[in-house]
Design a protein around this motif. Structure first.
Motif, PDB file in Angstrom:
ATOM      1  N   TYR A 270       6.801  -0.154  -3.482  1.00  0.00           N
ATOM      2  CA  TYR A 270       6.444  -0.348  -2.065  1.00  0.00           C
ATOM      3  C   TYR A 270       6.890  -1.737  -1.612  1.00  0.00           C
ATOM      4  CZ  TYR A 270       3.695   3.691  -3.317  1.00  0.00           C
ATOM      5  OH  TYR A 270       3.335   4.920  -3.784  1.00  0.00           O
ATOM      6  N   ASP A 271       6.646  -2.694  -2.473  1.00  0.00           N
ATOM      7  CA  ASP A 271       7.023  -4.068  -2.133  1.00  0.00           C
ATOM      8  C   ASP A 271       8.528  -4.182  -1.869  1.00  0.00           C
ATOM      9  OD1 ASP A 271       6.451  -6.903  -1.866  1.00  0.00           O
ATOM     10  OD2 ASP A 271       7.639  -7.089  -3.694  1.00  0.00           O
ATOM     11  N   MET A 272       9.315  -3.484  -2.685  1.00  0.00           N
ATOM     12  CA  MET A 272      10.781  -3.530  -2.500  1.00  0.00           C
ATOM     13  C   MET A 272      11.149  -2.963  -1.127  1.00  0.00           C
ATOM     14  SD  MET A 272      13.209  -4.552  -4.493  1.00  0.00           S
ATOM     15  CE  MET A 272      13.841  -5.315  -3.080  1.00  0.00           C
ATOM     16  N   GLY A 310       3.979   0.654   5.227  1.00  0.00           N
ATOM     17  CA  GLY A 310       3.642  -0.765   5.220  1.00  0.00           C
ATOM     18  C   GLY A 310       2.153  -0.949   4.992  1.00  0.00           C
ATOM     19  N   ASN A 311       1.718  -2.198   4.943  1.00  0.00           N
ATOM     20  CA  ASN A 311       0.284  -2.473   4.845  1.00  0.00           C
ATOM     21  C   ASN A 311      -0.093  -3.417   5.986  1.00  0.00           C
ATOM     22  OD1 ASN A 311       0.927  -5.095   4.095  1.00  0.00           O
ATOM     23  ND2 ASN A 311       0.622  -4.740   1.897  1.00  0.00           N
ATOM     24  N   SER A 312      -1.296  -3.996   5.926  1.00  0.00           N
ATOM     25  CA  SER A 312      -1.749  -4.765   7.090  1.00  0.00           C
ATOM     26  C   SER A 312      -0.958  -6.054   7.302  1.00  0.00           C
ATOM     27  CB  SER A 312      -3.243  -5.064   6.961  1.00  0.00           C
ATOM     28  OG  SER A 312      -3.473  -5.691   5.730  1.00  0.00           O
ATOM     29  N   THR A 313      -0.218  -6.476   6.288  1.00  0.00           N
ATOM     30  CA  THR A 313       0.542  -7.715   6.474  1.00  0.00           C
ATOM     31  C   THR A 313       2.058  -7.508   6.499  1.00  0.00           C
ATOM     32  OG1 THR A 313       0.404  -8.139   4.103  1.00  0.00           O
ATOM     33  CG2 THR A 313      -1.228  -9.226   5.484  1.00  0.00           C
ATOM     34  N   MET A 314       2.522  -6.392   5.968  1.00  0.00           N
ATOM     35  CA  MET A 314       3.971  -6.175   5.879  1.00  0.00           C
ATOM     36  C   MET A 314       4.344  -4.823   6.493  1.00  0.00           C
ATOM     37  SD  MET A 314       5.317  -8.660   3.832  1.00  0.00           S
ATOM     38  CE  MET A 314       6.745  -7.997   2.979  1.00  0.00           C
TER      39      MET A 314
HETATM   40  C1  LIG Z   1       0.951  -6.017   1.474  1.00  0.00           C
HETATM   41  O1  LIG Z   1       2.089  -5.959   0.639  1.00  0.00           O
HETATM   42  C2  LIG Z   1       2.531  -7.227   0.199  1.00  0.00           C
HETATM   43  C3  LIG Z   1       3.829  -7.013  -0.523  1.00  0.00           C
HETATM   44  O2  LIG Z   1       3.689  -6.049  -1.510  1.00  0.00           O
HETATM   45  C4  LIG Z   1       1.469  -7.863  -0.675  1.00  0.00           C
HETATM   46  O3  LIG Z   1       1.894  -9.121  -1.113  1.00  0.00           O
HETATM   47  C5  LIG Z   1       0.199  -8.005   0.151  1.00  0.00           C
HETATM   48  O4  LIG Z   1      -0.830  -8.473  -0.669  1.00  0.00           O
HETATM   49  C6  LIG Z   1      -0.192  -6.655   0.738  1.00  0.00           C
HETATM   50  N1  LIG Z   1      -1.281  -6.871   1.662  1.00  0.00           N
HETATM   51  C7  LIG Z   1      -2.394  -6.156   1.641  1.00  0.00           C
HETATM   52  C8  LIG Z   1      -3.421  -6.491   2.638  1.00  0.00           C
HETATM   53  O5  LIG Z   1      -2.561  -5.250   0.825  1.00  0.00           O
END
Ligand SMILES: *[C@@H]1O[C@H](CO)[C@@H](O)[C@H](O)[C@H]1NC(C)=O
Ligand SMILES: *[C@@H]1O[C@H](CO)[C@@H](O)[C@H](O)[C@H]1NC(C)=O
Ligand SMILES: *[C@@H]1O[C@H](CO)[C@@H](O)[C@H](O)[C@H]1NC(C)=O
Ligand SMILES: *[C@@H]1O[C@H](CO)[C@@H](O)[C@H](O)[C@H]1NC(C)=O
Ligand SMILES: *[C@@H]1O[C@H](CO)[C@@H](O)[C@H](O)[C@H]1NC(C)=O
Ligand SMILES: *[C@@H]1O[C@H](CO)[C@@H](O)[C@H](O)[C@H]1NC(C)=O
Ligand SMILES: *[C@@H]1O[C@H](CO)[C@@H](O)[C@H](O)[C@H]1NC(C)=O
Ligand SMILES: CC(=O)N[C@H]1CO[C@H](CO)[C@@H](O)[C@@H]1O
Ligand SMILES: [Ca+2]
Ligand SMILES: [Ca+2]
Length: 557
Positions: A270-272, A310-314
């Motif tokens: 997911y991060d990628m 995505g998530n709440s920050t990305m």
């Molecule tokens: C969202 O994803 C990023 C990248 O994988 C990660 O560093 C971050 O902790 C995540 N944020 C949340 C709120 O899960």
């Protein structure tokens, strides 16, 4: 509303001029997948190519498409028909040259189409220079792929693969390299070694490749086989065996014989995707160009799939492909099954994101073959009127069927690795046959004497020209749908779904302000009389049929 017809699948719409809302070009976009080998051959060698595609972009535009995505066109020995890339920066020679590619980009710009490339990051071809260097342990390339020593089997005292992991194309996912004197992991064929995303150099290279194509003017990427990007490594660098799935559809050589807990859906994946999203967004910002789209191919369970948004920050992909229509439904599925499946995605999707619906692709039986030719228009109505992006595989606008290919003529590596009895369920060749343009030789696909896969026999009647000339046709219905879809009630209207007539009818209302449309889909096998006042308030007699399936017997207007 009283109507009695054989099978009613209708779309009712109130007529009025609608306002268009301004947003990104891909919002609720209409996407079309071209399978380059089979779209249009320009030079008579029986294989589709870039010049052929360019000559037919006007057709894609005429269909009402926003974004066209091409299955892989990069340099490849074609053991998996392009999903095995040997140079990510070049074009496959049978398809043309980089200059032909530039011509396609220019033509797309000229006619207002957005060009999207298929990006295959999980693995390269074994003929890629990275793999050759890695196999020789060349400095800097040792860890580009996933190498391990074999285990010694205690019983037989012979070397065996380091884990029990299985290939999607069946049998062990590990292969011995004589040159390297180690084994490498390949989720697909042994000619498609998995790249090692735990090596930062691989990550850097792949990002540079994305930028390379952005600079050539593409509007985004469709990313292949995303869930398998990372494998889980233990602290000591080893891998673990996967447990059995006990899925009774799978024999001991099938990928689905195991629960793929170490080879799919790893958190790093997911991060990628989030990093790649940042890359394309940054590219647009820095260069002050239109936003680029990222769509990822994942058949993961829905809760995992949602993480690609995505998530709440990305931010993540604009959407992960939704294969529910392809994978979860059978001829027996009821209207309720459709409603539940569709609303599950709409409800689980994080707020502010785009849903999407995929009806077909180059891997799965065509919708008409799977769910019935007579329902072909119904599915196109569904696809074009739901909230979110619509993704059409070439030929579905004509309601094409699978083309049967004999065992002797089968070339799909998946089918070739499977028992002959399973040809029908395994082979992907029947959905990859040449596109029917007209009723001339080779359906107008090629002037050659032989095509890479045979042209289906039905092309004499099921072809673009015939359907353009007919008073009404699947193609004409498709075009009406793509036209109205651009109006606000479809672009960002609300969705309100219902089941009626004892579970035979699935109906929904799309509304934006005062403008609305009602869609009525009959999943049953008999005539139905539908009383819309039972479910929708304020329905008057002023409804007008915008379009309906060929079988319904309705006249538009
Ligand atoms: C969202 O994803 C990023 C990248 O994988 C990660 O560093 C971050 O902790 C995540 N944020 C949340 C709120 O899960
Ligand atoms: C390549 O490196 C691996 C890991 O160090 C080693 O096991 C293997 O024997 C080397 N192969 C060759 C041909 O040098
Ligand atoms: C559909 O239902 C019939 C009758 O119940 C059954 O025989 C058939 O296997 C089902 N087909 C699928 C694809 O589920
Ligand atoms: C196709 O077949 C005809 C008749 O056999 C032959 O004359 C022609 O040269 C062939 N064309 C190609 C491109 O092979
Ligand atoms: C549709 O989009 C317009 C413009 O962005 C917005 O004003 C309107 O509220 C949206 N309507 C719905 C139903 O989301
Ligand atoms: C349709 O449904 C409405 C609301 O339930 C009802 O008043 C009306 O009589 C129904 N019409 C017919 C023809 O059944
Ligand atoms: C039904 O119509 C009335 C009168 O035009 C209007 O006030 C009301 O908001 C409408 N209700 C719905 C659910 O659209
Ligand atoms: C639907 C889809 O994209 N399928 C592809 C997934 O990836 C493998 C390997 O790259 C291909 O063989 C499939 O065609
Ligand atoms: Ca050609
Ligand atoms: Ca992988």
């Amino acid at each position: 509303m009283h109507h009695s017809n054989k099978i009613i699948k209708v779309l009712f719409v109130l007529s009025s001029l609608a306002t268009l809302t301004l947003a990104d070009w891909f919002d609720n976009g209409n996407f079309y997948q071209i399978y380059p080998r089979s779209f249009k051959d320009s030079d008579g060698d029986g294989i589709g190519d870039l010049k052929g595609i360019k000559s037919k972009l006007q057709y894609v535009k005429y269909l009402g498409i926003d974004g066209v995505w091409l299955s892989p066109i990069m340099k490849s020995p074609m053991y998996d028909f392009g999903y095995d890339i040997s140079d990510y920066r070049d074009i496959h020679s049978e398809y043309g040259t980089l200059s032909d590619f530039d011509d396609i980009v220019a033509e797309c710009k000229r006619i207002g189409l957005h060009l999207i490339l298929d990006f295959v990051p999980n693995h390269s071809s074994h003929e890629h220079e990275w793999f050759k260097k890695s196999e020789r342990n060349e400095s800097g390339f040792e860890d580009f792929y996933i190498w391990r020593n074999p285990k010694i089997d205690e019983v037989s005292n012979t070397p065996v693969p380091p884990t029990n992991w299985l290939s999607v194309f069946r049998y062990s996912a590990w292969r011995w390299s004589e040159i390297r004197q180690q084994m490498y992991y390949h989720l697909f064929q042994d000619k498609q070694p998995d790249l090692n995303y735990r090596n930062p150099q691989v990550v850097t290279e792949m990002k540079a490749i994305l930028t390379y194509w952005l600079e050539k003017g593409v509007s985004g990427f469709r990313i292949d086989s995303i869930p398998s990007l990372f494998e889980k490594v233990e602290a000591d660098g080893s891998f673990l065996d996967e447990p059995r799935s006990y899925n009774t559809d799978c024999d001991a050589h099938d990928h689905c014989y195991l629960k793929n807990i170490y080879t799919e859906d790893q958190p790093e994946t997911y991060d990628m995707v989030y990093q790649w999203r940042k890359l394309v967004d940054d590219y647009s910002k820095v260069n002050n160009v239109e936003r680029k789209i990222l769509m990822v191919e994942s058949a993961a369970p829905i809760d995992l799939n949602m993480k690609y948004y995505g998530n709440s920050t990305m931010e993540g992909a604009h959407f992960p492909f939704n294969f529910d229509l392809l994978l979860k439904l059978t001829k027996n599925s009821s209207a309720t099954d459709y409603k539940i499946m569709i609303e599950e995605w709409l409800n689980k999707m994080p707020k502010g994101h785009m849903a999407n619906w995929v009806l077909g692709n180059h891997d799965r039986s065509r919708i008409a073959t799977r769910l019935g030719v007579e329902k072909g228009d119904l599915f196109n109505i569904l696809l074009q009127t739901l909230p979110g992006a619509a993704i059409t595989y070439q030929g579905e606008e004509l309601v094409m069927e699978n083309v049967p290919i004999s065992w002797e003529d089968t070339i799909d590596p998946l089918a070739c690795n499977s028992p002959k009895e399973e040809l029908d369920i395994r082979s992907r060749d029947p959905v990859r046959t040449p596109f029917p343009w007209d009723d001339t030789k080779n359906a107008g696909f090629s002037t050659g004497n032989k095509t890479w896969l045979p042209v289906g026999e039905k092309y004499k009647t099921v072809n673009v020209k015939a359907q353009e000339e007919a008073i009404n046709s699947h193609l004409k219905i498709f075009r009406k749908l793509t036209k109205i879809r651009k109006e606000a009630r479809f672009k960002n209207g609300t969705y309100d779904g219902h089941i009626l007539n004892n579970g035979n009818i699935y109906s929904y209302k799309r509304q934006n302000g005062n403008e609305f449309a009602i869609i009525i889909l009959n999943f049953g096998t008999t005539d139905e009389i539908v009383n819309l006042s039972e479910i929708y308030s304020n329905i008057t007699s002023h409804l007008k049929v915008y379009t309906s399936s060929l079988e319904s017997g309705f006249k538009d207007g």
